[in-house]
Design a protein around this motif. Structure first.
Motif, mmCIF file in Angstrom:
data_model
loop_
_atom_site.group_PDB
_atom_site.id
_atom_site.type_symbol
_atom_site.label_atom_id
_atom_site.label_comp_id
_atom_site.label_asym_id
_atom_site.label_seq_id
_atom_site.Cartn_x
_atom_site.Cartn_y
_atom_site.Cartn_z
ATOM 1 N N ASN A 67 0.892 -1.265 0.096
ATOM 2 C CA ASN A 67 0.112 -0.054 0.002
ATOM 3 C C ASN A 67 0.971 1.258 -0.124
ATOM 4 O OD1 ASN A 67 -2.528 -1.212 0.079
ATOM 5 N ND2 ASN A 67 -2.272 -1.869 2.039
ATOM 6 N N VAL A 68 2.012 1.034 -0.639
ATOM 7 C CA VAL A 68 2.833 2.327 -0.697
ATOM 8 C C VAL A 68 2.323 2.928 -2.173
ATOM 9 C CG1 VAL A 68 5.111 3.360 -1.182
ATOM 10 C CG2 VAL A 68 4.656 1.307 0.525
ATOM 11 N N PRO A 69 2.000 4.543 -2.228
ATOM 12 C CA PRO A 69 1.575 4.974 -3.399
ATOM 13 C C PRO A 69 2.721 5.020 -4.095
ATOM 14 C CG PRO A 69 0.973 6.494 -1.451
ATOM 15 C CD PRO A 69 1.824 5.231 -0.970
ATOM 16 N N VAL A 70 2.457 4.928 -5.586
ATOM 17 C CA VAL A 70 3.478 4.713 -7.099
ATOM 18 C C VAL A 70 3.061 6.069 -7.756
ATOM 19 C CG1 VAL A 70 4.379 3.405 -8.589
ATOM 20 C CG2 VAL A 70 3.708 2.331 -6.652
ATOM 21 N N ILE A 71 3.780 6.798 -8.026
ATOM 22 C CA ILE A 71 4.042 7.974 -8.810
ATOM 23 C C ILE A 71 5.108 7.797 -9.945
ATOM 24 C CG2 ILE A 71 4.051 10.315 -9.048
ATOM 25 C CD1 ILE A 71 3.136 10.853 -6.231
ATOM 26 N N ALA A 72 4.530 8.006 -11.099
ATOM 27 C CA ALA A 72 5.574 7.954 -12.260
ATOM 28 C C ALA A 72 5.634 9.187 -12.908
ATOM 29 C CB ALA A 72 5.130 6.633 -13.444
ATOM 30 N N THR A 73 6.664 9.196 -13.590
ATOM 31 C CA THR A 73 6.703 10.656 -14.506
ATOM 32 C C THR A 73 7.241 10.261 -15.992
ATOM 33 O OG1 THR A 73 9.221 10.931 -14.257
ATOM 34 C CG2 THR A 73 7.638 11.945 -12.643
ATOM 35 N N GLU A 74 6.631 11.101 -16.794
ATOM 36 C CA GLU A 74 6.998 10.897 -18.369
ATOM 37 C C GLU A 74 7.684 12.320 -18.856
ATOM 38 O OE1 GLU A 74 4.059 7.286 -19.540
ATOM 39 O OE2 GLU A 74 3.306 9.414 -19.970
ATOM 40 N N GLN A 75 8.806 12.353 -19.317
ATOM 41 C CA GLN A 75 9.553 13.405 -19.982
ATOM 42 C C GLN A 75 8.828 13.364 -21.546
ATOM 43 O OE1 GLN A 75 11.477 15.660 -18.680
ATOM 44 N NE2 GLN A 75 11.632 16.851 -20.600
ATOM 45 N N ILE A 76 8.244 14.484 -21.966
ATOM 46 C CA ILE A 76 7.626 14.645 -23.420
ATOM 47 C C ILE A 76 7.206 13.502 -24.007
ATOM 48 C CG2 ILE A 76 8.703 17.113 -23.769
ATOM 49 C CD1 ILE A 76 10.800 15.866 -24.999
ATOM 50 N N PRO A 77 6.275 12.627 -23.556
ATOM 51 C CA PRO A 77 5.847 11.358 -23.942
ATOM 52 C C PRO A 77 5.566 11.303 -25.575
ATOM 53 C CG PRO A 77 3.975 12.363 -22.705
ATOM 54 C CD PRO A 77 5.277 13.067 -22.424
ATOM 55 N N GLU A 78 5.265 12.647 -26.001
ATOM 56 C CA GLU A 78 4.948 12.499 -27.416
ATOM 57 C C GLU A 78 6.199 12.585 -28.467
ATOM 58 O OE1 GLU A 78 5.503 16.783 -25.942
ATOM 59 O OE2 GLU A 78 4.206 14.954 -25.245
ATOM 60 N N LYS A 79 7.189 12.640 -27.663
ATOM 61 C CA LYS A 79 8.781 12.435 -28.187
ATOM 62 C C LYS A 79 9.400 11.106 -27.911
ATOM 63 C CE LYS A 79 9.478 17.171 -29.583
ATOM 64 N NZ LYS A 79 10.408 18.153 -29.657
ATOM 65 N N LEU A 80 9.365 10.856 -26.605
ATOM 66 C CA LEU A 80 9.859 9.610 -26.030
ATOM 67 C C LEU A 80 9.157 8.496 -25.715
ATOM 68 C CD1 LEU A 80 12.161 11.496 -23.305
ATOM 69 C CD2 LEU A 80 12.888 10.545 -25.342
ATOM 70 N N GLY A 81 7.657 8.616 -25.959
ATOM 71 C CA GLY A 81 6.860 7.457 -25.902
ATOM 72 C C GLY A 81 6.409 7.502 -24.420
ATOM 73 N N HIS A 82 5.618 6.584 -24.145
ATOM 74 C CA HIS A 82 4.864 6.808 -22.609
ATOM 75 C C HIS A 82 5.777 5.471 -22.036
ATOM 76 C CE1 HIS A 82 1.405 9.087 -23.433
ATOM 77 N NE2 HIS A 82 1.362 8.481 -24.381
ATOM 78 N N ASN A 83 5.484 5.384 -20.559
ATOM 79 C CA ASN A 83 6.336 4.312 -19.746
ATOM 80 C C ASN A 83 6.032 3.196 -20.388
ATOM 81 O OD1 ASN A 83 7.601 6.222 -18.076
ATOM 82 N ND2 ASN A 83 5.761 6.595 -16.496
ATOM 83 N N ASP A 84 6.835 2.174 -19.788
ATOM 84 C CA ASP A 84 6.673 0.678 -20.091
ATOM 85 C C ASP A 84 5.155 0.413 -19.403
ATOM 86 O OD1 ASP A 84 8.036 -2.117 -20.487
ATOM 87 O OD2 ASP A 84 7.078 -1.965 -18.463
ATOM 88 N N ASP A 85 4.544 -0.588 -20.326
ATOM 89 C CA ASP A 85 3.336 -0.892 -19.763
ATOM 90 C C ASP A 85 3.406 -1.342 -18.636
ATOM 91 O OD1 ASP A 85 2.505 -0.253 -22.329
ATOM 92 O OD2 ASP A 85 2.719 -2.405 -23.143
#
Length: 176
Positions: A44-62
């Motif tokens: 139950n630890v919250p998980v926050i991900a970030t994405e740097q300009i996903p339109e160029k680098l794509g989204h995070n791993d599935d």
């Protein structure tokens, strides 16, 4: 100071599909990040991900996208400049952080979290850069700035505190 699951938030920086092939040992960094996120979810630890300009680098791993409670999209290298602090749970002051690139986005985010008063633990085996020397220099700088360098297993066992934790066997399966 030991980590406490009830005071922790896991932040995973820019584990993006188009970036990961360029990261030294990228498969291992991603696997350890996913393992850590799965452990966080069990405890139950919250998980926050970030994405740097996903339109160029794509989204995070599935797997990262699925495990993240929320994703902060950013243009700043420092995710705090992109809204990460606002996304953080108010009652949790321990930040466990991993991701890419260690010497750019992850470093700047961790330094800003330290400046904002959070305790920061950098998960060494869940961080990566294109070049190992950049990653190593960033880890050294973070340690000098007050962050604590840890591993996935260190975090998991500190979060559980004892072998009678109700999720011990589930976490142990992920570690073995």
């Amino acid at each position: 100071m030991l980590l406490n699951a009830e005071q922790s938030t896991l932040v995973l920086v820019d584990l993006q599909k188009r970036l990961m092939p360029a990261i030294s040992h990228g498969d291992s960094v991603l696997a350890e990040s996913v393992r850590l996120a799965r452990i966080a979810k069990l405890l139950n630890v919250p998980v926050i991900a970030t994405e740097q300009i996903p339109e160029k680098l794509g989204h995070n791993d599935d797997d990262i996208s699925t495990l993240a409670d929320q994703t902060v999209t950013k243009i700043h290298f420092d995710a705090c400049g992109g809204g990460l602090v606002d996304a953080m749970p108010n009652d949790r002051k321990q930040v466990i952080i991993g991701g890419c690139e260690t010497h750019v986005c992850m470093l700047q985010t961790a330094l800003s979290l330290l400046a904002a008063g959070f305790g920061v633990w950098v998960v060494e085996n869940a961080t990566g850069s294109r070049h190992d020397n950049d990653r190593d220099a960033a880890l050294e700088r973070l340690q000098q700035a007050g962050a604590t360098i840890v591993t996935v297993e260190m975090v998991a066992f500190e979060w559980m505190q004892h072998c009678e934790h109700p999720r011990f066997r589930d976490v142990q399966k992920l570690i073995k």
